[in-house]
Design an enzyme around this catalytic site. Structure first.
Site, PDB file in Angstrom:
ATOM      1  CB  SER A  89      -0.959   0.019   1.190  1.00 51.27           C
ATOM      2  OG  SER A  89      -0.244   0.167   2.397  1.00 51.27           O
TER       3      SER A  89
ATOM      4  CE  LYS B 266      -3.127   1.746   4.779  1.00 52.58           C
ATOM      5  NZ  LYS B 266      -2.911   0.918   3.626  1.00 52.58           N
TER       6      LYS B 266
END
Length: 197
Positions: free
Chosen positions: A71, A114
């Site tokens: 990600s 993230k």
């Protein structure tokens, strides 16, 4: 029975030696037991003391983390080793563009890595920039909006919404491994996501 003087003396001496040896042996056992117990308690004390220091260091200062998953590509690859510092989260120093480690809102036993796209009060574009009708969300008070750099392969705030600031565990700012990428992390490849007025 009558013993001669030398035999009686020898027996008396032997009894005294046995008695003295027994006392010495008991004293030695007590001393050894005290020594072993003392060393054991000191070892346990040092273990607890250094364990508390290590816990505080990892909780408040930071530590080394191995990232997994696609990600955050290309910024962080699968199995990259990074350094995460925790002081920023304690002093509310997390900024837009920082890469953070946070508890997953869908699985509290796992962590996510993230990038912070929005802080409380920010307006976030939640649709694709090419969409004709653009939709926006505002980040509520006490929350942040997180997205992976690899937008096509990231489960993030676009799916589970803004996350509470309290779920942030630390801020990643330095890559340790692989050595070819050793150094500070680069900026987001999705800079257009930070502000859309």
């Amino acid at each position: 029975m009558i013993f001669s003087g030398s035999l009686a003396t020898a027996l008396k001496i032997e009894c005294i030696v046995e008695q003295t040896y027994g006392q010495w042996w008991q004293s030695l056992h007590r001393t050894m037991l005290r020594g072993v117990l003392g060393k054991t308690f000191r070892l346990v004390g040092y273990t607890i003391q250094y364990g508390c220091i290590a816990h505080c260091a990892f909780e408040y200062v930071g530590g080394v983390v191995m990232c997994s998953g696609p990600s955050m590509e290309p910024t962080i690859q699968n199995s990259d080793i990074v350094f995460a510092e925790n002081l920023s989260r304690h002093f509310y120093g997390i900024q837009r563009g920082d890469i953070v480690i946070a508890k997953s809102p869908s699985d509290p036993k796992s962590n996510i890595c993230k990038r912070v796209i929005g802080l409380e009060g920010d307006k976030i574009l939640t649709s694709s920039p090419s969409d004709f009708f653009k939709s926006h969300n505002y980040v509520p008070t006490g929350h942040v909006w997180l997205e992976g750099d690899n937008l096509q392969n990231s489960t993030d705030s676009r799916y589970y919404g803004p996350i509470p600031y309290g779920l942030i565990r630390g801020r990643i700012f330095f890559k340790i491994w692989p050595l070819s990428d050793f150094g500070f992390l680069r900026d987001s490849p999705n800079g257009h996501r930070f502000s859309d007025d």
